[in-house]
Structure formats: C-alpha cells, structure tokens
Design a protein around this motif. Sequence first.
Motif, PDB file in Angstrom:
ATOM      1  N   VAL A   1       0.836  -1.191   0.000  1.00  0.00           N
ATOM      2  CA  VAL A   1       0.000   0.000   0.000  1.00  0.00           C
ATOM      3  C   VAL A   1       0.877   1.250   0.000  1.00  0.00           C
ATOM      4  N   GLU A   2       0.526   2.176  -0.919  1.00  0.00           N
ATOM      5  CA  GLU A   2       1.269   3.433  -0.982  1.00  0.00           C
ATOM      6  C   GLU A   2       0.330   4.546  -1.438  1.00  0.00           C
ATOM      7  N   ASN A   3       0.146   5.525  -0.599  1.00  0.00           N
ATOM      8  CA  ASN A   3      -0.710   6.670  -0.914  1.00  0.00           C
ATOM      9  C   ASN A   3      -2.116   6.261  -1.341  1.00  0.00           C
ATOM     10  N   GLY A   4      -2.630   5.240  -0.687  1.00  0.00           N
ATOM     11  CA  GLY A   4      -3.999   4.823  -0.953  1.00  0.00           C
ATOM     12  C   GLY A   4      -4.159   3.857  -2.112  1.00  0.00           C
ATOM     13  N   TRP A   5      -3.072   3.542  -2.850  1.00  0.00           N
ATOM     14  CA  TRP A   5      -3.114   2.582  -3.941  1.00  0.00           C
ATOM     15  C   TRP A   5      -2.194   1.423  -3.603  1.00  0.00           C
ATOM     16  N   THR A   6      -2.074   0.497  -4.559  1.00  0.00           N
ATOM     17  CA  THR A   6      -1.137  -0.616  -4.390  1.00  0.00           C
ATOM     18  C   THR A   6      -0.009  -0.453  -5.393  1.00  0.00           C
ATOM     19  N   ARG A   7       1.210  -0.544  -4.901  1.00  0.00           N
ATOM     20  CA  ARG A   7       2.389  -0.431  -5.760  1.00  0.00           C
ATOM     21  C   ARG A   7       3.063  -1.792  -5.882  1.00  0.00           C
ATOM     22  N   ILE A   8       3.422  -2.148  -7.142  1.00  0.00           N
ATOM     23  CA  ILE A   8       4.191  -3.362  -7.433  1.00  0.00           C
ATOM     24  C   ILE A   8       5.460  -2.892  -8.123  1.00  0.00           C
ATOM     25  N   GLY A   9       6.585  -2.929  -7.439  1.00  0.00           N
ATOM     26  CA  GLY A   9       7.792  -2.346  -8.004  1.00  0.00           C
ATOM     27  C   GLY A   9       7.553  -0.866  -8.251  1.00  0.00           C
ATOM     28  N   ASP A  10       7.750  -0.418  -9.497  1.00  0.00           N
ATOM     29  CA  ASP A  10       7.464   0.974  -9.852  1.00  0.00           C
ATOM     30  C   ASP A  10       6.103   1.126 -10.517  1.00  0.00           C
ATOM     31  N   VAL A  11       5.317   0.046 -10.529  1.00  0.00           N
ATOM     32  CA  VAL A  11       3.995   0.079 -11.139  1.00  0.00           C
ATOM     33  C   VAL A  11       2.959   0.377 -10.062  1.00  0.00           C
ATOM     34  N   VAL A  12       2.095   1.328 -10.334  1.00  0.00           N
ATOM     35  CA  VAL A  12       0.995   1.641  -9.425  1.00  0.00           C
ATOM     36  C   VAL A  12      -0.287   1.048  -9.994  1.00  0.00           C
ATOM     37  N   VAL A  13      -0.936   0.178  -9.222  1.00  0.00           N
ATOM     38  CA  VAL A  13      -2.214  -0.407  -9.618  1.00  0.00           C
ATOM     39  C   VAL A  13      -3.309   0.522  -9.117  1.00  0.00           C
ATOM     40  N   GLU A  14      -4.030   1.095 -10.046  1.00  0.00           N
ATOM     41  CA  GLU A  14      -4.989   2.131  -9.677  1.00  0.00           C
ATOM     42  C   GLU A  14      -6.316   1.545  -9.217  1.00  0.00           C
ATOM     43  N   VAL A  15      -6.197   0.748  -8.180  1.00  0.00           N
ATOM     44  CA  VAL A  15      -7.351   0.166  -7.513  1.00  0.00           C
ATOM     45  C   VAL A  15      -7.130   0.356  -6.024  1.00  0.00           C
ATOM     46  N   ALA A  16      -8.142   0.859  -5.350  1.00  0.00           N
ATOM     47  CA  ALA A  16      -7.999   1.086  -3.915  1.00  0.00           C
ATOM     48  C   ALA A  16      -7.752  -0.232  -3.204  1.00  0.00           C
ATOM     49  N   PRO A  17      -6.806  -0.283  -2.268  1.00  0.00           N
ATOM     50  CA  PRO A  17      -6.577  -1.509  -1.504  1.00  0.00           C
ATOM     51  C   PRO A  17      -7.831  -1.893  -0.736  1.00  0.00           C
ATOM     52  N   PRO A  18      -7.972  -3.159  -0.432  1.00  0.00           N
ATOM     53  CA  PRO A  18      -9.197  -3.647   0.196  1.00  0.00           C
ATOM     54  C   PRO A  18      -9.311  -3.297   1.676  1.00  0.00           C
ATOM     55  N   GLY A  19     -10.478  -2.821   2.046  1.00  0.00           N
ATOM     56  CA  GLY A  19     -10.794  -2.682   3.461  1.00  0.00           C
ATOM     57  C   GLY A  19     -10.211  -1.444   4.110  1.00  0.00           C
ATOM     58  N   LYS A  20     -10.898  -0.956   5.111  1.00  0.00           N
ATOM     59  CA  LYS A  20     -10.432   0.212   5.841  1.00  0.00           C
ATOM     60  C   LYS A  20      -9.221  -0.098   6.714  1.00  0.00           C
ATOM     61  N   SER A  21      -8.990  -1.408   6.940  1.00  0.00           N
ATOM     62  CA  SER A  21      -7.880  -1.788   7.807  1.00  0.00           C
ATOM     63  C   SER A  21      -6.523  -1.644   7.115  1.00  0.00           C
ATOM     64  N   CYS A  22      -6.513  -1.425   5.786  1.00  0.00           N
ATOM     65  CA  CYS A  22      -5.254  -1.284   5.070  1.00  0.00           C
ATOM     66  C   CYS A  22      -4.544  -0.005   5.492  1.00  0.00           C
ATOM     67  N   VAL A  23      -3.286  -0.147   5.797  1.00  0.00           N
ATOM     68  CA  VAL A  23      -2.491   1.002   6.229  1.00  0.00           C
ATOM     69  C   VAL A  23      -1.295   1.144   5.311  1.00  0.00           C
ATOM     70  N   GLU A  24      -0.677   2.286   5.352  1.00  0.00           N
ATOM     71  CA  GLU A  24       0.478   2.566   4.525  1.00  0.00           C
ATOM     72  C   GLU A  24       1.553   1.501   4.710  1.00  0.00           C
ATOM     73  N   SER A  25       2.097   1.023   3.584  1.00  0.00           N
ATOM     74  CA  SER A  25       3.165   0.020   3.532  1.00  0.00           C
ATOM     75  C   SER A  25       2.699  -1.394   3.844  1.00  0.00           C
ATOM     76  N   MET A  26       1.381  -1.592   4.008  1.00  0.00           N
ATOM     77  CA  MET A  26       0.887  -2.939   4.278  1.00  0.00           C
ATOM     78  C   MET A  26       1.055  -3.812   3.037  1.00  0.00           C
ATOM     79  N   PRO A  27       1.555  -5.057   3.193  1.00  0.00           N
ATOM     80  CA  PRO A  27       1.714  -5.947   2.035  1.00  0.00           C
ATOM     81  C   PRO A  27       0.359  -6.356   1.453  1.00  0.00           C
ATOM     82  N   THR A  28       0.321  -6.490   0.142  1.00  0.00           N
ATOM     83  CA  THR A  28      -0.866  -6.977  -0.545  1.00  0.00           C
ATOM     84  C   THR A  28      -0.433  -7.997  -1.607  1.00  0.00           C
TER      85      THR A  28
END
Length: 363
Positions: free
Chosen positions: A247-274
């Motif tokens: 999790v990064e800035n409300g999205w999910t980052r894979i390497g340098d790729v940003v997946v423009e889908v909100a991470p699941p659930g309100k429990s997701c916090v910055e830097s949480m693995p997905t």
Amino acid sequence: MKIEVVDAVKRFGAFTALDGLNLTIAPGEMVALLGPSGCGKTTLLRVIAGLEYLDSGQLLLEGADATRAPVQERRVGFVFQHYALFGHMTLFENVAFGLRLKPRRERPNETTIRKRVMELLAMVQLEGLASRYPAQLSGGQRQRIAFARALAPEPKMLLLDEPFGALDARVRHDLRQWLRQMHALVPVTTLFVTHDQSEAVDVAERVVVMRQGGVEQSGTMEELQGNPASPFVADFMGGVNLFQGRVENGWTRIGDVVVEVAPPGKSCVESMPTVVCVRSHEWQIRRVPDGYRAWSTVVRHVRPQGSIVRLGLESLEGAGRFEVEMTREQYDPYGFESGETVFVRPKRVKIFADPPHDVAAAA
C-alpha cells in the motif's frame, strides 16, 4: 446420503492431516477434493469410509453420529487408483463379491445376484466379458469393473481415490465422461480425490480446495476461478499471475507500477503488504502505451498452443515476470515477437488483504 464432517482433527504422530475441517455434502452430490499432496484429501476420504478414525470432531451420516461406526455399517463403495480387483476371479465374480459378502439376512439369492451383476456389467459396457479375468482387460476396462464392483451392494456413498490416476490421458478423458453419465443414472453421493483440475471440471458439480488439513474454498469451478478466496486458491487453480505489492498513498504499488485500484478494506495502512491477482487472459496488450496506466514490458517468449498464444513478459518497472494469454484472433493482427517492448494493463484485478476485495480496474 448426506455427509457432514464437523471440526475434524486427525493426526499421524507429529503430522496433522486434518486440522478442524468442516464440510457438508448433500445427498446425491458429486464433489471433488482438490489440493496439493499432503493437504489431507485421502485422509478425509478414509475417515468417511471408516478406514481411519478421527482424533476429535464428528462425522454425521444422514444426521446420525457415525464417527466410530464400523465400515460395514456405513454403506460405502470405495474405488482405488489401482483397481484392487481379485486377479483369480472372473469379472462376474469380482462384481458379485460384495453381494455375497453381505450378512446372511441381507444377502440376495443367486438369481438376484446374477441379475444385479449382469445389469452392472451392461451399465459399464462390459456385459460380454463376464467370464474373463482382470489380466485380460485394458486399464480403462479394469477401472470400470472396479466401479461396478463398488456399486453392486447399492452403497449410500461412493468414495473415489484418484480413480483415473494410473491411466493414460485419452482413457482418463473417456472415463470422466462415462463417470458423469453413470452418476446421472445412479445418483449416489460421490466424493472423489484428484490433483487434476481438468478432471474436477469434467466431473464434479462442486470442487473443494483443501490446504493444510482444512477447506480453503468450496464452490463451482467458475466460482473458484472467478472469485478465489485467497492467493493460494488463485494460484492453485492456475491461469493467474500473482504480484507482491504494498500500500502506498492509498493505492497498491508493485515495483514501480501503481495499480490504480484502492486496496481492500479500511484496515489497510500505509506500507501494508498486498497480493495482486490478474488472470492471464485479462490483459490488454499494445505496441504503444495506452496512457499512464500501461505497464512497460519486454516479450521474453511467444508460445503458440493451438487456439491460444501465451506471451511471457518481463516488467521493465520491477513488477517481475508474468504471462499473458491471447486467442489466435487477438494475437494474429499484432504478431508480437520475442525481444520487443510492449505495453499492457490489467482489465480486472483482485487484491488480497483483509478482507479480500474484487474490483474492475479503472477504465
């Protein structure tokens, strides 16, 4: 027969084969147990058959406690991978064996036995071979006789342990179709163990994916592939790419790729693995970038497989290697070649965290 397994635990020394497993099978249902080696599939089958007893938990058959019931009281037919036919007996005698083994008060007379055996031999399409011995048959024929023998005593449930595992691919395919037709004629509750997903697709009404002694997910093959409950199920069902993200800035980052889908659930916090899941056929692929959402990749290999073409891609932005599947109709206008740079983006992703979340990628 309705089968219910409740909080089942079975250990062999330090190894836990079943770990609090719960499963219900409806009367007449055809269910496949699917999972990696050591996940508890065969142990569960043996517990239901009465060949093993639970350390704790309960087995209910038609609502009655059968946890400690002996095998002979369970009305079960069992088919093994290696036939287990009696080599010194004719096919007729092999099929009749279970009928003649019944207690005297339940045992049919010889006329009834002969009629039942010949009906079963006709059902498995081997009625003309009654006087032959197992060694005179092909593998597929022997397995059909094994099914006939299991069905002869009119069991309430049929348990199959890798029933086609010892056969070649063509015979396996033919027997799958035959088993499905047979189940339509004799709709006995059937549970079979397999490690072959195509076998589960061909035969079962419902598939139960097991992992480490428990049920990971249960449903139709469409449900398991389209809406997996965990990264394990997604990966095990195949045809999918899994990416480790964060999790990064409300999205999910894979390497340098940003997946423009909100991470699941309100429990997701910055830097949480997905874990990001994208099925191999759910990609758009182009030679020019499709806006800022495209992933830059290089084609590592092109593998035509009949009507399908598989492209092995490697991300130039640190997302790793993955596979894209295209139909011939999709691939032919482009003719992508190994070594060229292409731009892809997922049409749909599934992000696993707590709780799982399934959304379509932004258009």
